[in-house]
Design a protein around this motif. Structure first.
Motif, PDB file in Angstrom:
ATOM      1  N   TRP A  19       0.928  -1.356   0.060  1.00 17.30           N
ATOM      2  CA  TRP A  19      -0.143   0.132   0.044  1.00 17.30           C
ATOM      3  C   TRP A  19       0.921   1.441   0.220  1.00 17.30           C
ATOM      4  CZ3 TRP A  19      -4.388  -1.121   3.987  1.00 17.30           C
ATOM      5  CH2 TRP A  19      -5.334  -1.716   3.669  1.00 17.30           C
ATOM      6  N   LYS A 337     -13.392 -18.924   6.580  1.00 21.17           N
ATOM      7  CA  LYS A 337     -11.832 -19.296   6.168  1.00 21.17           C
ATOM      8  C   LYS A 337     -11.187 -17.726   6.495  1.00 21.17           C
ATOM      9  CE  LYS A 337      -9.253 -21.297   2.723  1.00 21.17           C
ATOM     10  NZ  LYS A 337      -8.968 -21.604   1.401  1.00 21.17           N
ATOM     11  N   VAL A 338     -10.263 -17.836   7.312  1.00 28.72           N
ATOM     12  CA  VAL A 338      -9.620 -16.481   7.472  1.00 28.72           C
ATOM     13  C   VAL A 338      -8.456 -16.313   6.694  1.00 28.72           C
ATOM     14  CG1 VAL A 338     -10.340 -16.159   9.680  1.00 28.72           C
ATOM     15  CG2 VAL A 338      -8.487 -17.310   9.643  1.00 28.72           C
ATOM     16  N   PRO A 339      -8.052 -15.160   6.291  1.00 32.13           N
ATOM     17  CA  PRO A 339      -6.618 -15.036   5.221  1.00 32.13           C
ATOM     18  C   PRO A 339      -5.431 -15.590   6.187  1.00 32.13           C
ATOM     19  CG  PRO A 339      -7.497 -13.082   5.956  1.00 32.13           C
ATOM     20  CD  PRO A 339      -8.479 -13.951   6.459  1.00 32.13           C
ATOM     21  N   ARG A 344       0.683 -11.439   5.426  1.00 36.30           N
ATOM     22  CA  ARG A 344       1.376 -10.181   6.244  1.00 36.30           C
ATOM     23  C   ARG A 344       2.577 -10.222   6.692  1.00 36.30           C
ATOM     24  NH1 ARG A 344      -2.824 -10.543  11.015  1.00 36.30           N
ATOM     25  NH2 ARG A 344      -1.637  -9.027  11.930  1.00 36.30           N
ATOM     26  N   ARG A 858     -18.921 -12.357  -9.945  1.00 37.45           N
ATOM     27  CA  ARG A 858     -18.462 -11.310  -9.761  1.00 37.45           C
ATOM     28  C   ARG A 858     -17.631 -10.585 -11.076  1.00 37.45           C
ATOM     29  NH1 ARG A 858     -16.128 -10.342  -3.716  1.00 37.45           N
ATOM     30  NH2 ARG A 858     -17.911 -11.273  -2.340  1.00 37.45           N
ATOM     31  N   HIS A 859     -17.355 -11.766 -11.787  1.00 37.90           N
ATOM     32  CA  HIS A 859     -16.393 -11.538 -12.787  1.00 37.90           C
ATOM     33  C   HIS A 859     -16.800 -11.564 -14.262  1.00 37.90           C
ATOM     34  CE1 HIS A 859     -12.826 -11.194 -10.130  1.00 37.90           C
ATOM     35  NE2 HIS A 859     -13.620 -12.034  -9.363  1.00 37.90           N
ATOM     36  N   TRP A 916     -13.321 -18.608 -15.909  1.00 39.20           N
ATOM     37  CA  TRP A 916     -14.099 -18.427 -14.954  1.00 39.20           C
ATOM     38  C   TRP A 916     -15.407 -19.648 -14.834  1.00 39.20           C
ATOM     39  CZ3 TRP A 916     -12.967 -16.736 -10.277  1.00 39.20           C
ATOM     40  CH2 TRP A 916     -12.219 -15.668 -10.116  1.00 39.20           C
ATOM     41  N   GLY A 943      -7.769 -15.755  -5.898  1.00 38.58           N
ATOM     42  CA  GLY A 943      -7.346 -15.589  -4.525  1.00 38.58           C
ATOM     43  C   GLY A 943      -7.254 -14.287  -3.975  1.00 38.58           C
ATOM     44  N   GLN A 944      -7.031 -13.537  -4.617  1.00 34.18           N
ATOM     45  CA  GLN A 944      -6.952 -12.067  -4.113  1.00 34.18           C
ATOM     46  C   GLN A 944      -8.062 -11.235  -4.678  1.00 34.18           C
ATOM     47  OE1 GLN A 944      -3.375 -10.493  -5.646  1.00 34.18           O
ATOM     48  NE2 GLN A 944      -1.884 -11.792  -4.459  1.00 34.18           N
ATOM     49  N   ASP A 946     -10.615  -9.048  -6.716  1.00 29.79           N
ATOM     50  CA  ASP A 946     -10.372  -7.727  -7.519  1.00 29.79           C
ATOM     51  C   ASP A 946      -9.257  -7.116  -7.200  1.00 29.79           C
ATOM     52  OD1 ASP A 946     -13.581  -6.615  -6.565  1.00 29.79           O
ATOM     53  OD2 ASP A 946     -11.743  -7.194  -5.133  1.00 29.79           O
ATOM     54  N   ASP A 947      -8.346  -7.610  -6.417  1.00 29.52           N
ATOM     55  CA  ASP A 947      -6.959  -6.946  -6.325  1.00 29.52           C
ATOM     56  C   ASP A 947      -6.207  -6.748  -7.708  1.00 29.52           C
ATOM     57  OD1 ASP A 947      -4.465  -7.167  -3.963  1.00 29.52           O
ATOM     58  OD2 ASP A 947      -4.687  -6.032  -5.764  1.00 29.52           O
TER      59      ASP A 947
ATOM     60  N   GLU B  87     -19.859  -4.622 -10.080  1.00 28.85           N
ATOM     61  CA  GLU B  87     -18.793  -5.859 -10.211  1.00 28.85           C
ATOM     62  C   GLU B  87     -17.811  -5.653 -11.337  1.00 28.85           C
ATOM     63  OE1 GLU B  87     -18.605  -7.814  -7.774  1.00 28.85           O
ATOM     64  OE2 GLU B  87     -20.501  -8.400  -7.062  1.00 28.85           O
ATOM     65  N   GLU B  88     -16.861  -6.371 -11.311  1.00 25.28           N
ATOM     66  CA  GLU B  88     -16.001  -6.454 -12.552  1.00 25.28           C
ATOM     67  C   GLU B  88     -16.735  -6.628 -13.932  1.00 25.28           C
ATOM     68  OE1 GLU B  88     -11.974  -8.857 -13.768  1.00 25.28           O
ATOM     69  OE2 GLU B  88     -13.569  -9.824 -12.848  1.00 25.28           O
ATOM     70  N   ARG B  92     -23.246  -5.416 -13.346  1.00 25.31           N
ATOM     71  CA  ARG B  92     -23.641  -5.948 -12.193  1.00 25.31           C
ATOM     72  C   ARG B  92     -23.398  -5.288 -11.062  1.00 25.31           C
ATOM     73  NH1 ARG B  92     -25.290 -11.276 -11.680  1.00 25.31           N
ATOM     74  NH2 ARG B  92     -25.445 -11.784  -9.390  1.00 25.31           N
ATOM     75  N   LYS B 276      -5.943   2.555  -5.981  1.00 24.10           N
ATOM     76  CA  LYS B 276      -6.634   1.749  -5.118  1.00 24.10           C
ATOM     77  C   LYS B 276      -6.724   2.433  -3.727  1.00 24.10           C
ATOM     78  CE  LYS B 276      -6.463  -2.434  -2.200  1.00 24.10           C
ATOM     79  NZ  LYS B 276      -7.149  -3.677  -2.698  1.00 24.10           N
ATOM     80  N   GLY B 324      -6.603 -11.135  11.948  1.00 23.02           N
ATOM     81  CA  GLY B 324      -6.240 -12.324  11.929  1.00 23.02           C
ATOM     82  C   GLY B 324      -7.890 -13.279  12.079  1.00 23.02           C
ATOM     83  N   GLU B 325      -8.865 -12.534  12.353  1.00 20.26           N
ATOM     84  CA  GLU B 325      -9.998 -13.331  12.620  1.00 20.26           C
ATOM     85  C   GLU B 325     -11.117 -12.996  11.494  1.00 20.26           C
ATOM     86  OE1 GLU B 325     -11.460 -12.755  16.367  1.00 20.26           O
ATOM     87  OE2 GLU B 325      -9.650 -12.834  17.433  1.00 20.26           O
ATOM     88  N   TRP B 326     -10.714 -12.317  10.712  1.00 21.98           N
ATOM     89  CA  TRP B 326     -11.697 -11.823   9.624  1.00 21.98           C
ATOM     90  C   TRP B 326     -11.122 -11.718   8.112  1.00 21.98           C
ATOM     91  CZ3 TRP B 326     -16.566 -12.684   9.724  1.00 21.98           C
ATOM     92  CH2 TRP B 326     -17.621 -12.043   8.696  1.00 21.98           C
ATOM     93  N   ASP B 327     -11.888 -12.088   7.360  1.00 21.43           N
ATOM     94  CA  ASP B 327     -11.185 -12.008   5.888  1.00 21.43           C
ATOM     95  C   ASP B 327     -11.830 -10.579   5.366  1.00 21.43           C
ATOM     96  OD1 ASP B 327     -10.642 -12.090   3.175  1.00 21.43           O
ATOM     97  OD2 ASP B 327     -10.958 -14.301   3.136  1.00 21.43           O
ATOM     98  N   LYS B 329     -12.296  -9.747   2.473  1.00 21.27           N
ATOM     99  CA  LYS B 329     -13.033  -9.844   1.200  1.00 21.27           C
ATOM    100  C   LYS B 329     -14.395 -10.403   1.342  1.00 21.27           C
ATOM    101  CE  LYS B 329      -9.216 -12.001  -0.240  1.00 21.27           C
ATOM    102  NZ  LYS B 329      -8.593 -13.303  -0.478  1.00 21.27           N
TER     103      LYS B 329
END
Lengths: 980, 980
Positions: A19, A337-339, A344, A858-859, A916, A943-944, A946-947, B87-88, B92, B276, B324-327, B329
């Motif tokens: 960032w 699921k958490v990242p 990091r 989404r894509h 997709w 995975g990432q 729309d990054d 969305e991408e 949409r 971004k 660590g406890e939340w994604d 995305k």
């Protein structure tokens, strides 16, 4: 408050995930990587990648309570990964939830750590000693007045009450009074030092309560504890804060609810009136301690500043919810699921940077053809398959020992014999009983056992190939076709023709399996509807006219009697007149040439409706029980058991109902004697003698059609079973599979048994019934799908059971056929679940805003999704029509047609969309490389999400090229080692 | 970075919600209210409560895009309350979700507002003019080099493309190419000023696209827009930031996707490479603009510092999720309910402080006895009821005009006639046809219409009071009992005895309604099981022996014939031998004394099973369709329609199936002629003549029992209907209800009709079928339950239809009874839903960790919850046994017993626990006041959960005393006005 903060951001910032800090006043375009002092600190302590991973931390927070005039520490929350809170009343743990913090508490915590005592690597062996050292330090630093020393020590050594202890059992009358005890706060606090009690309530050895605590199994073995103690006391005028890291993790008596050694200790005692604030600070440090990155920092910190840097990094990454859009009272359920914290962490270990970026986004990587390489050598694929499967051979048996396997065996067994019986009946009619139910059973058992023992993918269940209406009239001709077909299969094996599966994308695969599912469903319903024909209901029946309904057997008139070939069972010639016609049953009556006269003759009461109830009941009960896993009732294990055995339980229930009703519903009748269905023939078919010589050669042509059918059926089913979603670990074996199918073909032909090939729906059912989920480790963590219980035993047992069904006949005869049709219906419907095609069809019926958040939506624009689905529907419709008309013979070729249609879609859809919605087809040279790149891009963006950050893309470019090279060599098999 | 922040917290802080700042170094105990400069600013601008509320803001964020060499602003997200993202692929809208921000972007935004241009109350009439002024200001302030002026203006005036516009329809072949266009960024940007294009792409008038946008209906009428424009350009070296508030909201051409006038404009243009980051800042300001409090600040801000103070307040309140406890995305679905911003605002308006604290936590306030006051005067309650209901009289009719009413009428009508028929049949048997189906119909219609027209709570449905086995043999005696009972009811009305309902707590209410539901369910199942008795199945039936099954009518032997009273239908004496016995139907055969001989005589084929299929099918289909509202398929309105008409559709489906099968299942047969069931009696019962005089007085005693039954039945049902969860707005009328029940009792007695009283289950069904939900306003906001369509028309229609059912017989005769039993089953099961008692029973089966997060579970220990449930279960079991044995006559008294049990629970459970599990009983004087206080405490803590902050408690104390006084006066009716 925030006033100077903004200006501060200019100075420099931890630049995680690249960032870019937004320097408002500086005219210089900032470089991507601006390293702040904090980041540099973290890089220094975390950068060393050779370090052993730090232990998992279990965090317990205790608050100071004043119960009945006594001070004690009472557990108020705990964290393994997510927060569990002790509810009001203190008798209940909340559900694990995401710790929602306030920004305040985090800043306050930061201040605490800046001003309080930080003792790192303290040599501690008991709580009193540690407390003494901490208090001493505070006094030394001038943070605590020496005269308060004793009071602080006294408070810190009060005993700890954990949530595991049952509440002291108060009499019912007492309960009403207890509500007033919380009022005595000030009294208690002011009197505690006048009471003559021991300074130390803490014992050294772990108590039995601790040791018996079942919660222990939720905590990893190597875990260490961090204890957070917060409370308010009346003698302090400013807060007492200490953060302690012990040199060695030590079990400090009854400090922790579980016998886990303590490594960290955070103490916050403060003046009265701010308990809520203290609590929030305690929650903040506890949450930090279970954060993967901060706990690393805490383990490796050299000084206060390192810890502060850790908090800063944490603050950098927090997610903020606006107060107007969220209610802080809502407890957020842990996400699926958490990242991973690796992303990091990777920022701080420079040398790993490129690599991490390249792989972190992978997620659902690995192509379907994993382990599938084209070897140039003769039979190369086959040898590779054997080489791949051999090391698993032993585990293929011991992996089966689990109760789930029993349910899987029962389920699949019932599916197989139902299939064998219905198919055998049809076959018997078609082949004039040269092949019947007996052959069907025997063949199923033989082929199944052989395949499950030696096949490449033992999860595949073989069933009879669809009968080829009337093509194979004579056993000898059939033998020759089988031999040719076997030879052709072996040629396909030797030439590694299974390489074609790379062209079987999701499009083909889902089209084929949907078709088979539809056939299953339609067959089940057709058979059910058949009962209404077979047992016609007398619709006009009027209970009042019961006297009018009869069916008499009338003796034939003399003329017609003489026309008939009258044969009695005992061989003697029968005289029509000698019979008591009214005493004959329906069958006998017709046999002896009588005619049935009456208005109830063609009706059978109750059976059709009863069949329907059994059919539909079995189906709905199975569906309902299968879903029971997700209900709230009963413990998880019992629920899982019910869900696993849902089919068995439904069958048992409706078999029971059927027995209770005592109606003569059609039952499952298996042959009870071991002999060929047609009495005239032996078990071995002789290859020569009955046909002219040219027939032996000409049979090559029909064999080709059979081979294509077998090949496609087999390989598509195998592709479906080997889907990456199933997370199979033991690899595939397309060549080996085909080899055995070929061999079995020849064997069955010699024995006069039907041919066998992979059954899509039953194989999917087999897989489904063997799915494994992780026992959730930390409370609140969602169980993850781990894979399938890959082994050979369930398959072998199914087919052995099929083989010995002859002896099981007394048991099996209680099972009504409609119940089994219900099971078939369930199989067909269940195998449609989880198919993307089916999800996309449902999209047609959903308004835009209610559509689920599928990633491809989404894509890819919706209209392209719909177009793609429409093409699939049309293909399926065409196949369905082909299948049910005379063109059935070209059906296998038509599946090849699916693959051609898919190839043409390349012209209509962009590769991005196809990536997709489907998979990318492998292509030649440069084009292929591009696709690979796109595929990787897509994986990365999957995975990432729309990054679309340019930086990451550039950084991962070299990794991409590397990965591409590996994939390329996999496909073209330059080295066999890479695929192992 | 955060280094100096900690020290800053010491200086002082906005003290919202009375959080106390934690001054680590200062030894002074901080006062509760420490007012920072920021808070003072906010208090100054927000404190003035007389201000008109500010309009709702619709926020649109557009980002600068470079499509095909052209620059344009493209909509990328919008906010009404929650965020919707494009969305991408740009075709949409995402689902509305909570805006998860990063802390970074908020700080960066803060910096932006500190350094950028702030133009408040700018007189703006068109975009070009506004842009000119903004750019001019920037140049003046030295923030923008004058030579860049034109370029900035050019960029800001590019045209805006909104998500409403259909994507330009590209040919299929084109699609593949489009992926490359996004690469041309740098080329486009560098060429835009060389192109000779108009400086201004913006039109002044709203386009047709804007006007046609259907999204408009989601935005409140008075809304104003705030536009956020962010983008990166290559000519700037430092960001260009402007925040504009227009003096008047103005429609700025095609700037906004909807024709809503723009009030705010935020522009952020920055150097390349950080899109971004810019995006995140844009999302941050957009989220702030839709925050209730910040938007107030934005409207009223006097200068830059006010805005900064607004951001600071926002930061104060944000909720932080640990990384660590939340994604990040995961898109968080909007919560069911968000806390009102009033709480936050109240901090800044000093004079409202106390009041706000007292009421904000209320939530589910208002006691059940709302509007129920005890007036000392004769008939005081009755007059109050009339006074309360009269103003609603007109709306009681026009409120009914909604399609939902049709479904409600059909549903309740079918319930009523089924009840009337089954009850009428029983009654006919019991009273020797003095009262039968006809009387049942007529009485239902009469009582229903009168009650719905004039009753206090027209949502209540009256049905026949349970038959009192054999008590009332003679119509005259029955008349006297009815008259006595009527008189007793009127006395109860006059003395305001309905005051007793205050003792009917949730405990009694749920116990009673559960009992009635169980009776409904058991009756439905019993009736269904009856078909298996009535139509016995021939279990041993063997289709092969069809010839053996017959049932012949045999003529009686001569002796037995002569014994029988032989009567023919036409009155002539019959000769047994003259009959053709074999041609007689079952009924005729038995009538003429014949006997049925044969093995099929006592069996009826198919009907029992068919009945079961109809019964179970109707029930399951109704349940399934009712849930359809929550599925994803079809638009919301259609789903709601299907759900509302679920019962009707199920009935139609299974009536259709029954017709298709053509079986003689039992049908709904209503009387077709208007005459008393027993031909001998007229419509009016004469009061004197048949009984001795003392009977007229003695009937007072049985009348008392009847009165208690009627009273309890009526009032508990009314309490259930008037539950606060139902959010009724037109108030209750217990006295008026009872008045009419009494009057109807006398009337029915005179006409010889059964008596009528409120039906719990059908009334609940009536309420359920009339529930209203808000059309969700802002996207993502959950529809709220608004209340019930309170009116008299549906009830009246139901009973009018019941009355004219005689003429509907040709239609009704197609409805099989099993279908109606299925509806009964559904009614019973559905009325159990939403009962806390039932929820608590389920808790027994759930392991602790899977229990739902009921609020009472957070506050009451589980074992006490279980104990409470157990007491209820035992009470119910006792009642059930009483009900089904000879003691049925004391059943109404037993319901009074429930209330006594509840009173005794006060001794076992603490008032705190009872407040959560039940309601507090009203008590005398001081004790009562204490309870009230506790109740309030609980309400408060319900709202604020476990916020046990001392401060808040103190502050709300005076409010409490005030509220208590009001409640007290409500109960004891010192002024009638307060209850209105």
């Amino acid at each position: 408050l925030w006033q100077r903060l903004g200006q501060q951001t200019k100075n420099g910032k931890t630049c995680s995930q690249c960032w870019v800090l937004f320097g408002m006043n500086s005219a210089l375009p900032l470089l991507c990587v601006v390293v702040s002092p904090a980041a540099e600190r973290l890089r220094y302590i975390l950068g060393d990648e050779d370090d052993a991973p730090t232990p998992t931390l279990f965090t317990e927070m205790d608050t100071l309570q004043h119960e009945g005039g006594e001070l004690e520490w009472r557990e108020s929350a705990r964290w393994v990964k997510f927060e569990e809170k002790v509810e009001e009343g203190g008798e209940r743990w909340s559900k694990p939830h995401v710790s929602t913090l306030s920004l305040h508490s985090l800043f306050e915590l930061r201040t605490c750590l800046q001003t309080g005592s930080i003792l790192l690597d303290l040599e501690g062996y008991s709580l009193p000693q540690i407390v003494d050292e901490v208090v001493e330090r505070q006094v030394e630093d001038g943070l605590l007045a020496p005269e308060l020393r004793e009071k602080v020590v006294f408070v810190l050594l009060r005993k700890h009450r954990h949530q595991t202890k049952k509440p002291i059992h108060r009499s019912l009358a007492d309960i009403g009074k207890s509500s007033s005890t919380s009022e005595c706060l000030s009294v208690c606090v002011s009197t505690y030092h006048s009471q003559s009690r021991s300074m130390n309530d803490i014992s050294d050895a772990p108590s039995t309560d601790q040791l018996k605590n079942k919660f222990m199994k939720k905590i990893p073995r190597d875990a260490e504890a961090s204890n957070v103690l917060v409370g308010e006391v009346d003698f302090l005028e400013k807060p007492f804060v200490a953060f302690v890291r012990l040199a060695q993790a030590t079990t400090l008596g009854g400090l922790t609810e579980v016998p886990v050694p303590t490594r960290f200790l955070f103490v916050l005692l403060g003046p009265q009136g701010k308990s809520k604030s203290y609590n929030e600070i305690g929650r903040a440090i506890a949450t930090l301690m279970v954060d993967d990155l901060f706990s690393d920092v805490a383990y490796k910190a050299r000084d206060r500043e390192d810890l502060i840097a850790g908090i800063d990094e944490f603050l950098d990454e927090v997610i903020v919810l606006p107060p107007g859009e969220w209610d802080p009272k809502i407890r957020i359920e842990p996400p699926k699921k958490v990242p991973s914290a690796d992303m990091r962490k990777s920022v701080f270990s420079l040398n790993e940077l490129g690599q991490m970026n390249g792989t972190a986004g992978g997620g659902g990587g690995s192509t379907r053809t994993e382990g599938e390489s084209l070897d140039g050598r003769f039979c190369g694929g086959l040898f590779l398959d054997i080489k791949r499967k051999l090391p698993w051979l032993l585990s293929d048996f011991y992996d089966a020992f689990h109760i789930q396997s029993i349910s899987a065996v029962l389920f699949i067994y019932l599916g197989c014999i139902t299939n064998a019986i219905t198919f055998g009946g049809l076959l018997g009619d078609a082949t004039d009983n040269y092949q019947g139910v007996m052959e069907s059973f025997l063949g199923t058992a033989l082929a199944g056992v052989v395949f499950c023992c030696f096949g490449g993918q033992p999860l595949i269940i073989l069933i009879n190939a669809q009968p080829d209406n009337g093509v194979i009239d004579y056993m000898e001709l059939r033998l020759w076709i089988g031999l040719h077909s076997c030879f052709q299969c072996l040629v396909l094996v030797a030439t590694d023709a299974s390489y074609i599966i790379k062209y079987i994308t999701r499009f083909t695969e889902e089209g084929f399996s949907s078709l088979i599912s539809f056939i299953f469903i339609s067959d089940a319903i057709k058979k059910m509807a058949g009962s209404f024909k077979y047992y016609p209901i007398n619709r006009g029946y009027n209970p009042d006219y019961v006297t009018m309904y009869k069916c008499d057997c009338q003796a034939p008139t003399q003329e017609s009697l003489s026309d008939l070939p009258v044969v009695s069972t005992d061989g003697s010639k029968l005289n029509g007149t000698a019979l008591d016609w009214s005493q004959l049953s329906k069958k006998e009556c017709l046999k002896y040439g009588g005619s049935l006269v009456g208005n109830s003759c063609k009706y059978v009461p109750d059976l059709a409706l009863m069949s329907f109830i059994l059919f539909f009941g079995t189906y709905s009960m199975t569906i309902t029980l299968k879903k029971f896993k997700f209900s709230r009732y009963f413990p998880t294990k019992l629920r899982k058991l019910i869900s696993d055995f849902s089919i068995f339980m439904s069958i048992m229930t409706f078999v029971g109902l059927d027995m209770l009703m005592g109606l003569q519903t059609p039952k499952l009748i298996v042959p009870t004697e071991f002999k060929p269905t047609r009495s005239g023939r032996g078990w071995i078919v002789k290859p020569f003698g009955k046909n002219p010589w040219w027939m032996y050669l000409a049979s090559f042509v029909p064999a080709l059609l059979v081979t294509i059918l077998i090949f496609m059926d087999q390989q598509i089913s195998a592709v479906i079973v080997n889907r990456k979603e199933n997370k199979l670990k033991k690899g595939c074996g397309y060549h080996l599979d085909l080899f055995w199918v070929g061999i079995l073909m020849a064997t069955c032909s010699f024995l006069g048994l039907p041919w066998y090939v992979a059954a899509t729906v039953i194989s999917i059912a087999h897989i489904d019934s063997l799915k494994m989920e992780s026992e959730s480790s930390a409370p609140g963590e969602q169980p993850q799908f781990l894979g399938v219980r890959e082994q050979r035993l369930t398959g072998i047992l199914v087919f052995v059971l099929t083989g010995v069904s002859i002896f099981l006949a007394p048991v099996l005869q209680f099972i009504p056929m409609p119940v089994l049709y219900g099971v078939f219906l369930y199989m067909g419907v269940a195998s449609l679940g989880g198919i993307q095609f089916w999800d996309r069809i449902k999209l047609f019926l959903m308004p835009l805003k209610h559509q689920p958040d599928f990633t491809y939506l989404r894509h890819v624009p919706l209209r392209k999704v719909h177009l793609f689905t429409l093409v699939q529907i049309i293909c399926l419709a065409v196949l369905w029509i082909l299948k049910s008309t005379v063109a059935a013979i070209v059906f296998p070729v038509m599946i090849l047609g699916l693959m051609v249609v898919r190839k043409m879609l390349d012209l209509v859809f962009s590769q991005h969309d196809l990536a997709w919605l489907d998979d990318i087809l492998p292509e030649k040279d440069k084009k292929k490389k591009e696709d690979e790149k796109k595929k990787k891009d897509r994986k990365k963006s999957k995975g990432q999400d729309d990054d679309s950050n340019e930086e990451v893309r550039k950084m991962s470019l070299c990794t991409l090229i590397h990965v591409e090279r590996i994939v390329y060599s996999c496909y073209y098999g330059h080295s066999a080692n890479t695929t192992q």
